[in-house]
Design an enzyme around this catalytic site. Structure first.
Site, short mmCIF file in Angstrom:
data_model
loop_
_atom_site.label_atom_id
_atom_site.label_comp_id
_atom_site.label_asym_id
_atom_site.label_seq_id
_atom_site.Cartn_x
_atom_site.Cartn_y
_atom_site.Cartn_z
N GLY A 1 -35.32 -3.32 3.27
CA GLY A 1 -36.66 -3.68 4.03
C GLY A 1 -37.58 -2.63 4.00
O GLY A 1 -38.65 -2.72 4.65
N CYS A 2 -37.17 -1.58 3.69
CA CYS A 2 -38.17 -0.22 3.58
C CYS A 2 -38.57 -0.11 2.18
O CYS A 2 -37.87 -0.48 1.15
CB CYS A 2 -37.41 0.84 3.76
SG CYS A 2 -36.64 0.93 5.62
N GLN A 3 -39.84 0.06 2.12
CA GLN A 3 -40.33 0.22 0.65
C GLN A 3 -39.96 1.57 0.01
O GLN A 3 -39.52 1.58 -1.01
CB GLN A 3 -41.97 0.59 0.89
CG GLN A 3 -42.71 0.48 -0.57
CD GLN A 3 -44.33 0.69 -0.31
OE1 GLN A 3 -44.57 1.45 0.51
NE2 GLN A 3 -45.00 0.33 -1.34
N SER A 4 -39.72 2.39 0.88
CA SER A 4 -39.38 3.77 0.56
C SER A 4 -37.73 3.96 0.51
O SER A 4 -37.22 2.97 1.16
CB SER A 4 -39.78 5.10 1.26
OG SER A 4 -39.95 4.73 2.60
#
Length: 144
Positions: free
Chosen positions: A56-59
């Site tokens: 759910g995190c882009q990074s």
């Protein structure tokens, strides 16, 4: 009145809000976030596994829980400087607390310091995913 040695989650959130209040604009606040991220303790490369990855995190974000219901400890890192700063704030509020305190603590600091407005949607989602993961882990520990 004597204070316990470590601040409560609520006290940690108040201190974060106060610190961010010192900065006049978001350029300075982002710089402070990046500086906080640089101060995260070293994270073992061996823990950068799929099991510890927060989705759910882009990074890329990795979160490793340890401890028990009385005191849960979290270690985390990211490949993004700003996200590492967010992690530093989250750990300050949630790490080394009882599972109950973790579950009961809403991340008020996110609104209070204006993060909600100033983060990109992908970073906001990542922050929400990280908080959800920490709370879910605490809830599991309580459930036994």
């Amino acid at each position: 009145m004597t204070h316990p040695q470590e601040p409560t989650a609520a006290e940690a959130q108040a201190a974060i809000a106060e610190e961010f209040g010192f900065f006049g604009d978001w350029t300075e606040r982002y710089q402070y976030l990046i500086d906080l991220g640089r101060q995260l303790p070293p994270f073992a490369e061996a823990n950068k596994t799929e099991e510890h990855r927060v989705h759910g995190c882009q990074s890329m974000v990795w979160l490793v829980p340890s401890g028990d219901a009385a005191r849960l400890h979290f270690e985390a890192t990211s490949d993004s400087a700003i996200v590492s700063g967010l992690i530093a704030l989250v750990l300050r509020v949630y790490s080394d607390r009882s599972a109950r305190e973790i579950v009961d603590t809403e991340p008020a600091f996110v609104q209070e310091i204006g993060l909600a407005k100033h983060l990109s949607p992908t970073r906001s989602n990542g922050l929400a995913a990280m908080l959800a993961r920490i709370k879910a882990y605490a809830a599991e520990v309580i459930a036994g």
